[in-house]
Each structure stands twice: as C-alpha cells, then as structure tokens.
Design a protein around this motif. Sequence first.
Motif, short mmCIF file in Angstrom:
data_model
loop_
_atom_site.label_atom_id
_atom_site.label_comp_id
_atom_site.label_asym_id
_atom_site.label_seq_id
_atom_site.Cartn_x
_atom_site.Cartn_y
_atom_site.Cartn_z
N MET A 158 81.26 64.79 65.90
CA MET A 158 80.01 64.57 66.60
C MET A 158 78.90 64.14 65.64
SD MET A 158 78.68 64.63 69.51
CE MET A 158 77.11 64.65 70.27
N LYS A 159 78.94 64.73 64.44
CA LYS A 159 77.91 64.41 63.46
C LYS A 159 77.99 62.96 63.01
CE LYS A 159 77.92 65.92 59.11
NZ LYS A 159 77.83 66.83 57.96
N PHE A 160 79.20 62.41 62.93
CA PHE A 160 79.36 61.03 62.49
C PHE A 160 78.89 60.03 63.55
CE2 PHE A 160 82.52 63.24 59.84
CZ PHE A 160 81.95 62.96 58.62
N SER A 219 73.62 49.31 57.16
CA SER A 219 73.09 49.66 55.84
C SER A 219 72.39 51.01 55.85
CB SER A 219 72.17 48.56 55.32
OG SER A 219 71.02 48.46 56.13
N TRP A 220 71.59 51.28 56.89
CA TRP A 220 70.92 52.57 56.97
C TRP A 220 71.90 53.70 57.27
CZ3 TRP A 220 66.55 53.64 54.87
CH2 TRP A 220 65.58 52.67 54.73
N SER A 221 72.96 53.42 58.02
CA SER A 221 73.98 54.43 58.28
C SER A 221 74.73 54.78 56.99
CB SER A 221 74.99 53.94 59.32
OG SER A 221 74.38 53.79 60.57
N PHE A 269 74.75 58.36 55.32
CA PHE A 269 76.03 59.03 55.09
C PHE A 269 76.18 59.44 53.63
CE2 PHE A 269 80.59 58.80 54.08
CZ PHE A 269 81.06 59.79 54.94
N LEU A 270 75.84 58.54 52.70
CA LEU A 270 75.92 58.88 51.29
C LEU A 270 74.95 59.98 50.89
CD1 LEU A 270 76.31 55.33 49.72
CD2 LEU A 270 78.05 57.12 49.90
N LEU A 271 73.77 59.95 51.47
CA LEU A 271 72.80 61.01 51.20
C LEU A 271 73.29 62.35 51.71
CD1 LEU A 271 69.93 61.56 50.11
CD2 LEU A 271 69.11 61.20 52.42
N LEU A 304 76.01 63.56 49.31
CA LEU A 304 75.47 64.01 48.04
C LEU A 304 74.79 65.37 48.15
CD1 LEU A 304 73.98 60.73 46.55
CD2 LEU A 304 75.95 62.01 45.73
N LEU A 305 74.16 65.63 49.28
CA LEU A 305 73.48 66.91 49.45
C LEU A 305 74.44 68.06 49.73
CD1 LEU A 305 70.32 65.84 51.46
CD2 LEU A 305 70.49 66.47 49.05
N HIS A 306 75.61 67.73 50.28
CA HIS A 306 76.58 68.79 50.56
C HIS A 306 77.57 68.80 49.45
CE1 HIS A 306 74.84 68.73 54.56
NE2 HIS A 306 75.33 69.91 54.69
#
Length: 78
Positions: free
Chosen positions: A1-3, A65-67, A71-73, A76-78
């Motif tokens: 769901m998150k994706f 590009s924003w997705s 996603f990368l952010l 990186l945070l998790h």
Amino acid sequence: MKFLLIPVIALRLVLSLAVGVEYTCQGPETFPSFYGSPFVFQKKSITSSLEYYYNISGLIACVLSWSALRFLLDKLLH
C-alpha cells in the motif's frame, strides 16, 4: 500500500507546482510560459489567460523522477 502512495504524493507535488519552475522566453514576440518540475509538463496559452496545455510525457517524467527521489529518501531514512 505504501508503494502506491508514493506516486500519488509525487503527482500532487508536481501538479500543485509547490516545487516548480516557470520558463519564460524573452523577445519582441509573444511567447507562452512553460511550467516544469524538473521537466516541462504545462504550457500557458498565448491567446487566453485561462487555458493551459498539458504534456503527458512530461507529466509522467516528472512524477517518475519525484517518485524515485521520494523512494530513495524513504529507503535512506529507514
């Protein structure tokens, strides 16, 4: 769901122009204004101030590009 939520957030970010750029041409003729975030996806009509033209490929490129950035952010945070 998150994706599935990440592209929706990216679409809202792109269409709201919260982080957008306006490209205007300089010259003696009348040129349209272009809007992008980071790719151009919207053009303001020269003839009417209430009409906008949307470029689907630019909109898809902006959302992708924003997705990817979101996603990368998240990774990186998790």
